[in-house]
Design an enzyme around this catalytic site. Structure first.
Site, PDB file in Angstrom:
ATOM      1  N   ASN A 267       0.852  -1.181   0.000  1.00  0.00           N
ATOM      2  CA  ASN A 267       0.000   0.000   0.000  1.00  0.00           C
ATOM      3  C   ASN A 267       0.898   1.245   0.000  1.00  0.00           C
ATOM      4  OD1 ASN A 267      -1.844   1.990   0.435  1.00  0.00           O
ATOM      5  ND2 ASN A 267      -2.751   1.106   2.285  1.00  0.00           N
ATOM      6  N   LEU A 268       0.856   1.986  -1.099  1.00  0.00           N
ATOM      7  CA  LEU A 268       1.733   3.163  -1.217  1.00  0.00           C
ATOM      8  C   LEU A 268       1.199   4.362  -0.424  1.00  0.00           C
ATOM      9  CD1 LEU A 268       2.824   3.004  -4.974  1.00  0.00           C
ATOM     10  CD2 LEU A 268       3.707   1.768  -3.005  1.00  0.00           C
ATOM     11  N   LYS A 269      -0.031   4.210   0.112  1.00  0.00           N
ATOM     12  CA  LYS A 269      -0.670   5.257   0.932  1.00  0.00           C
ATOM     13  C   LYS A 269      -0.484   6.636   0.282  1.00  0.00           C
ATOM     14  CE  LYS A 269      -0.925   2.548   5.089  1.00  0.00           C
ATOM     15  NZ  LYS A 269      -0.989   2.488   6.532  1.00  0.00           N
TER      16      LYS A 269
ATOM     17  N   HIS B  12     -10.246   0.344   4.282  1.00  0.00           N
ATOM     18  CA  HIS B  12      -8.979   0.425   5.015  1.00  0.00           C
ATOM     19  C   HIS B  12      -9.196   1.246   6.289  1.00  0.00           C
ATOM     20  CE1 HIS B  12      -4.865   1.513   6.034  1.00  0.00           C
ATOM     21  NE2 HIS B  12      -4.496   0.464   5.317  1.00  0.00           N
TER      22      HIS B  12
ATOM     23  N   GLU C 101      -6.286  -6.184   9.721  1.00  0.00           N
ATOM     24  CA  GLU C 101      -5.283  -5.209  10.179  1.00  0.00           C
ATOM     25  C   GLU C 101      -5.747  -4.557  11.480  1.00  0.00           C
ATOM     26  OE1 GLU C 101      -2.781  -3.492   6.598  1.00  0.00           O
ATOM     27  OE2 GLU C 101      -4.520  -2.261   7.037  1.00  0.00           O
TER      28      GLU C 101
ATOM     29  N   ILE D 155      -0.835  -0.460  13.067  1.00  0.00           N
ATOM     30  CA  ILE D 155      -0.477   0.068  11.743  1.00  0.00           C
ATOM     31  C   ILE D 155       0.614   1.130  11.868  1.00  0.00           C
ATOM     32  CG2 ILE D 155      -1.354   1.460   9.805  1.00  0.00           C
ATOM     33  CD1 ILE D 155      -3.973  -0.064  10.015  1.00  0.00           C
TER      34      ILE D 155
ATOM     35  N   GLY E 141       2.425  -3.426  10.804  1.00  0.00           N
ATOM     36  CA  GLY E 141       3.744  -3.668  11.393  1.00  0.00           C
ATOM     37  C   GLY E 141       4.566  -4.735  10.690  1.00  0.00           C
TER      38      GLY E 141
HETATM   39  O1  G3P Z   1      -2.401  -1.079   4.332  1.00  0.00           O
HETATM   40  C1  G3P Z   1      -1.277  -1.489   5.012  1.00  0.00           C
HETATM   41  C2  G3P Z   1      -1.165  -0.839   6.304  1.00  0.00           C
HETATM   42  O2  G3P Z   1      -2.245  -0.251   6.857  1.00  0.00           O
HETATM   43  C3  G3P Z   1      -0.188  -1.406   7.230  1.00  0.00           C
HETATM   44  O3  G3P Z   1       0.696  -0.382   7.360  1.00  0.00           O
HETATM   45  O4  G3P Z   1       2.861   0.604   7.742  1.00  0.00           O
HETATM   46  O5  G3P Z   1       1.965  -1.071   9.322  1.00  0.00           O
HETATM   47  O6  G3P Z   1       2.720  -1.801   7.064  1.00  0.00           O
HETATM   48  P1  G3P Z   1       2.151  -0.686   7.902  1.00  0.00           P
END
Ligand code: G3P
Length: 225
Positions: A14-16, A98, A146, A151, A184
């Site tokens: 996810n490039l957010k 999300h 998630e 996150i 994470g």
């Molecule tokens: O969409 C993936 C995300 O919400 C997880 O983020 O930075 O914890 O990998 P991250």
């Protein structure tokens, strides 16, 4: 010839809306992954921010999803975009619900109904087991579990919530929906653990996008699975 999707382990990146991976920097970020020799049993998908949808056509060897989608059609819909418009850009699926873009259940149902008529896969994110169980009945391509509190942090869902992952996998299996896990996730042992716990792979952002060397991080995440 690629293996069928259900036999492949999946990594959605996810490039957010990180500065390094979106807007004027997105094309450069994506170019790092060109020519990467992905093992045939691994599927890598990049989830694009809306301002970067137009770039999908510049990278025909990569697979792209949107980070969000609306149940709307082309028309007088300010600020929204449709599945049709994503497909016109060569974007082949989408995340939905999300944690950073939560929507009501009615919205999710509308998207799912439309996506099924268009053969457009949707990955529904769920924050807990109850939500995963309920939303899996809409038969998305994946449920992505998630926990929001993990996150962007350094504690992986795979080490913090192994029991919940197993429960999510068991519940989603009742509707034959495979599971991705995220929050994470950083390294190969997180990816392995996700598979061990019955998931099909991971949804990851900062562990790849903000790494010093995103390509090396991805390569190491998926090695020797
Ligand atoms: O969409 C993936 C995300 O919400 C997880 O983020 O930075 O914890 O990998 P991250």
């Amino acid at each position: 010839m690629k293996l069928p999707f259900n036999l492949r382990k999946t990594v959605i990146i996810n490039l957010k809306h990180y500065q390094i991976s979106s807007g004027i920097h997105c094309e450069h970020f994506l170019s790092k992954f060109i020519g990467m020799d992905f093992p045939e049993d691994i599927r890598i998908i990049f989830a694009l921010n809306p301002i970067d949808f137009h770039l999908a056509k510049n990278f025909p060897e990569l697979e792209f999803y949107a980070q969000h989608v609306y149940p709307t059609d082309y028309g007088a819909n300010t600020g929204m975009y449709s599945i049709e418009s994503l497909m016109d850009f060569g974007i082949t699926g989408s995340l939905l619900n999300h944690s950073e873009m939560r929507v009501q259940e009615e919205f999710i149902s509308k998207v799912m109904n439309k996506s099924k008529t268009m053969d457009f896969p949707v990955v529904i994110c769920a924050e807990n087991n109850g939500e995963a169980d309920k939303l899996s009945r809409l038969t998305p391509e994946f449920i992505a579990y998630e926990p929001p509190e993990l996150i962007g942090g350094n504690m992986s869902v795979t080490s913090s919530k192994p029991e919940i992952i197993r429960e999510v996998v068991t519940n989603c299996a009742k509707s034959s929906v495979p599971v991705l896990v995220g929050a994470g996730v950083k390294n190969n042992s997180d990816m392995r653990k996700s598979i061990e716990l019955g998931a099909n792979g991971v949804l990851v952002a900062s562990g790849i996008v903000l790494a010093e060397n995103p390509l090396a991080s991805l390569t190491s995440l998926i090695e020797r699975l």
